[in-house]
Design a protein around this motif. Structure first.
Motif, PDB file in Angstrom:
ATOM      1  N   PRO B 288      -9.712   7.604  11.203  1.00 31.29           N
ATOM      2  CA  PRO B 288      -8.614   7.310  10.283  1.00 31.29           C
ATOM      3  C   PRO B 288      -8.046   5.908  10.478  1.00 31.29           C
ATOM      4  O   PRO B 288      -8.351   5.241  11.463  1.00 31.29           O
ATOM      5  N   ILE B 289      -7.218   5.474   9.521  1.00 26.29           N
ATOM      6  CA  ILE B 289      -6.630   4.132   9.640  1.00 26.29           C
ATOM      7  C   ILE B 289      -5.783   4.052  10.898  1.00 26.29           C
ATOM      8  O   ILE B 289      -5.361   5.063  11.462  1.00 26.29           O
ATOM      9  N   GLU B 290      -5.540   2.810  11.297  1.00 24.22           N
ATOM     10  CA  GLU B 290      -4.851   2.498  12.552  1.00 24.22           C
ATOM     11  C   GLU B 290      -3.599   3.355  12.789  1.00 24.22           C
ATOM     12  O   GLU B 290      -3.376   3.857  13.884  1.00 24.22           O
ATOM     13  N   THR B 291      -2.819   3.571  11.723  1.00 23.66           N
ATOM     14  CA  THR B 291      -1.555   4.302  11.887  1.00 23.66           C
ATOM     15  C   THR B 291      -1.724   5.808  11.703  1.00 23.66           C
ATOM     16  O   THR B 291      -0.741   6.555  11.786  1.00 23.66           O
ATOM     17  N   ASN B 292      -2.953   6.232  11.442  1.00 27.51           N
ATOM     18  CA  ASN B 292      -3.254   7.654  11.276  1.00 27.51           C
ATOM     19  C   ASN B 292      -2.420   8.299  10.176  1.00 27.51           C
ATOM     20  O   ASN B 292      -2.001   9.456  10.288  1.00 27.51           O
ATOM     21  N   ALA B 293      -2.128   7.533   9.131  1.00 26.16           N
ATOM     22  CA  ALA B 293      -1.194   8.006   8.108  1.00 26.16           C
ATOM     23  C   ALA B 293      -1.826   8.930   7.070  1.00 26.16           C
ATOM     24  O   ALA B 293      -3.038   8.918   6.851  1.00 26.16           O
ATOM     25  N   HIS B 294      -0.956   9.720   6.437  1.00 26.68           N
ATOM     26  CA  HIS B 294      -1.300  10.604   5.335  1.00 26.68           C
ATOM     27  C   HIS B 294      -0.812   9.929   4.057  1.00 26.68           C
ATOM     28  O   HIS B 294       0.078   9.065   4.099  1.00 26.68           O
ATOM     29  N   ILE B 295      -1.389  10.298   2.914  1.00 26.81           N
ATOM     30  CA  ILE B 295      -0.990   9.687   1.638  1.00 26.81           C
ATOM     31  C   ILE B 295       0.524   9.810   1.412  1.00 26.81           C
ATOM     32  O   ILE B 295       1.157   8.928   0.836  1.00 26.81           O
ATOM     33  N   ARG B 296       1.123  10.892   1.916  1.00 24.35           N
ATOM     34  CA  ARG B 296       2.566  11.072   1.718  1.00 24.35           C
ATOM     35  C   ARG B 296       3.380  10.048   2.517  1.00 24.35           C
ATOM     36  O   ARG B 296       4.564   9.837   2.239  1.00 24.35           O
ATOM     37  N   ALA B 297       2.729   9.428   3.527  1.00 21.39           N
ATOM     38  CA  ALA B 297       3.431   8.424   4.343  1.00 21.39           C
ATOM     39  C   ALA B 297       2.956   7.014   4.005  1.00 21.39           C
ATOM     40  O   ALA B 297       3.125   6.090   4.800  1.00 21.39           O
ATOM     41  N   PHE B 298       2.353   6.870   2.814  1.00 18.79           N
ATOM     42  CA  PHE B 298       1.805   5.565   2.405  1.00 18.79           C
ATOM     43  C   PHE B 298       2.909   4.511   2.337  1.00 18.79           C
ATOM     44  O   PHE B 298       3.930   4.702   1.672  1.00 18.79           O
ATOM     45  N   ASP B 299       2.697   3.413   3.034  1.00 18.17           N
ATOM     46  CA  ASP B 299       3.651   2.313   2.994  1.00 18.17           C
ATOM     47  C   ASP B 299       2.874   1.025   2.755  1.00 18.17           C
ATOM     48  O   ASP B 299       2.066   0.615   3.585  1.00 18.17           O
ATOM     49  N   MET B 300       3.096   0.405   1.606  1.00 14.93           N
ATOM     50  CA  MET B 300       2.275  -0.732   1.202  1.00 14.93           C
ATOM     51  C   MET B 300       2.316  -1.867   2.217  1.00 14.93           C
ATOM     52  O   MET B 300       1.293  -2.481   2.518  1.00 14.93           O
ATOM     53  N   GLU B 301       3.465  -2.169   2.764  1.00 12.83           N
ATOM     54  CA  GLU B 301       3.556  -3.281   3.712  1.00 12.83           C
ATOM     55  C   GLU B 301       2.689  -3.025   4.939  1.00 12.83           C
ATOM     56  O   GLU B 301       1.989  -3.904   5.432  1.00 12.83           O
ATOM     57  N   THR B 302       2.724  -1.790   5.445  1.00 13.14           N
ATOM     58  CA  THR B 302       1.907  -1.437   6.616  1.00 13.14           C
ATOM     59  C   THR B 302       0.428  -1.523   6.256  1.00 13.14           C
ATOM     60  O   THR B 302      -0.384  -2.047   7.023  1.00 13.14           O
ATOM     61  N   MET B 303       0.087  -0.998   5.070  1.00  8.54           N
ATOM     62  CA  MET B 303      -1.326  -0.980   4.645  1.00  8.54           C
ATOM     63  C   MET B 303      -1.866  -2.398   4.466  1.00  8.54           C
ATOM     64  O   MET B 303      -2.988  -2.698   4.848  1.00  8.54           O
ATOM     65  N   ARG B 304      -1.033  -3.234   3.920  1.00  3.97           N
ATOM     66  CA  ARG B 304      -1.448  -4.602   3.589  1.00  3.97           C
ATOM     67  C   ARG B 304      -1.773  -5.423   4.836  1.00  3.97           C
ATOM     68  O   ARG B 304      -2.582  -6.334   4.783  1.00  3.97           O
TER      69      ARG B 304
END
Lengths: 109, 334
Positions: B288-304
């Motif tokens: 999974p992505i670095e932060t192990n996030a779920h779609i419900r915890a999607f944060d554009m700044e973190t993703m970017r």
């Protein structure tokens, strides 16, 4: 040390060792001559495979079999290439019988 | 073979780790540049059982994205400027919520892609999806490993080629694959053996002329995709004792220009359960992505600004002309 080891193919880019300027000219020419032109890259790869076969070059046969595969050429088409090479070599050999026949006719009484 | 075993096999066979190759070329850590594509893998169930499939999809799979996760995706798309929605599977049409999702997603006016194997679209139950795709201006991407039946059927199953060509014909009748119709049909080529794909422009020329001459069908673009050493393709490499040679070819063909343009830098991949990944391959390898996030915890700044999760399978995207879900990534040499 053995002749014609598979891993030697990977040494091809190093033929410029000791003569880099000449090698660079060769590689530029090679890329241009075998790349897309009036003939497609696919057509040129088939020609290169035929030359590789007739010149008995295991490195080139390896390289151009892989390149032909990657360009979608199937095994039946590649086998036809080998037959073209074989027919050409047979034809070239037989065409040279002209020399032999000319000499024989000259020597015959 | 589970995900951990696959990663272990690749670790043991690579003479140089992918991250070390990236570091030696000044590309590590690899950071995201934004999120231009939201790729949703909405089911792993498929009517086909292709021998190159990294998802290891097939009729036996049960994983299916729920309507609730799809709603989460729509919320994220509504809130963020993500230009492309890319739906994949399995066979996406098997998900009972696909039509609902497309009718809603198309209202967002984004580029909307469905990766369909097309073969279901001749069946009574799924035939209406052609109307759904036209209505929502869906861009269709379909895998056609070779322009001849033998190569395609060897990889996708008996009669797959004939069926796909029949459906492409029907899509052409509706305007798909025709210039200026606005309806886009793209094909995917991937090698039918253990070698890298050739020049995308050369193969496009060959596909266009052969498919038109032999079958009278049209398409827009051809995407050349390298087979990743993941899933069923990895198993075939192992079974044929060619994994070492294949990995060596991928490593020797490392291309910096391709590494600079890898798709994961601008993509987020969502799995059926809403978990986020850097790409569909990482999804199948359970990375999974670095932060192990779920779609419900999607944060554009973190993703970017996230750091991409890497492993040795990533060599598949950086070899030769590069590989992505949109085809090659490095400009072809002339």
């Amino acid at each position: 040390m053995q002749y014609y080891e598979t891993k030697d193919l990977a040494d091809f880019p190093n033929i410029g060792e000791w003569t880099s300027a000449e090698a660079q000219k060769f590689f530029d020419y090679y890329a241009r001559a075998t790349g897309d032109g009036k003939l497609t890259e696919r057509e040129k790869s088939l020609i290169a495979l035929a030359v590789a076969a007739t010149q008995n070059c295991p490195y080139c046969i390896d390289a151009y079999t892989n390149k032909c595969l990657s360009l979608g050429v199937d095994k039946e088409e590649m086998m036809e290439v080998f037959h073209v090479g074989a027919a050409m070599m047979a034809g070239i050999t037989l065409a040279h019988s002209t020399q032999m026949r000319k000499i024989v006719k000259k020597k015959e009484m | 073979m589970d995900a951990r075993e696959q990663l272990s096999v690749l670790d043991n066979i690579c003479r140089q780790r992918f991250i070390d190759t990236l570091a030696a070329n000044g590309q590590y850590p690899l950071k995201a540049t934004g999120v231009d594509v939201l790729q949703m893998n909405i089911c792993r169930k498929c009517n086909l059982f292709c021998n190159h499939c990294h998802v290891e999809a097939g009729p036996h799979r049960t994983e299916m994205m729920s309507k609730s996760i799809m709603e989460n995706c729509l919320d994220i798309l509504l809130e963020n400027e993500i230009s492309t929605i890319d739906i994949t599977g399995g066979a996406p049409e098997i998900n009972p919520h696909l039509e609902w999702f497309l009718d809603n997603a198309s209202q967002l006016k984004r580029r909307l892609i469905v990766r369909s194997n097309l073969t279901l679209l001749l069946e009574e139950k799924y035939r209406h999806f052609i109307d759904t795709y036209v209505r929502n201006n869906v861009e269709i991407v379909t895998s056609l490993p070779h322009y001849k039946a033998d190569g395609t059927d060897k990889q996708r199953g008996k009669c797959a080629f004939e069926t796909i060509i029949a459906v492409i014909g029907k899509l052409n009748e509706r305007g798909y694959g025709k210039e200026d119709s606005g309806l886009v049909l793209n094909l995917v080529h991937n090698p039918t053996g253990f070698y890298l794909p050739g020049s995308q422009s050369a193969l496009t020329h060959e596909y266009k002329s052969r498919l038109l001459k032999d079958h009278g069908v049209h398409f827009n673009d051809l995407f050349c995709i390298t087979n990743m050493p993941v899933g069923r393709y990895l198993q075939h490499l192992l079974k044929n004792d060619t994994l070492a040679d294949y990995m060596m070819e991928l490593i020797d063909s490392f291309n910096l220009a391709a590494a600079e343009n890898v798709m994961c830098k601008s993509t987020i991949s969502v799995s059926y359960d809403g978990q986020l990944y850097d790409c569909d391959f990482n999804q199948m390898l359970e990375l999974p992505i670095e932060t192990n996030a779920h779609i419900r915890a999607f944060d554009m700044e973190t993703m970017r600004h996230r750091k991409i999760v890497l492993a040795n399978h990533c060599y598949g995207c950086t070899a030769g002309s590069g590989s992505s879900c949109q085809g090659t990534t490095a400009r072809e040499e002339k």
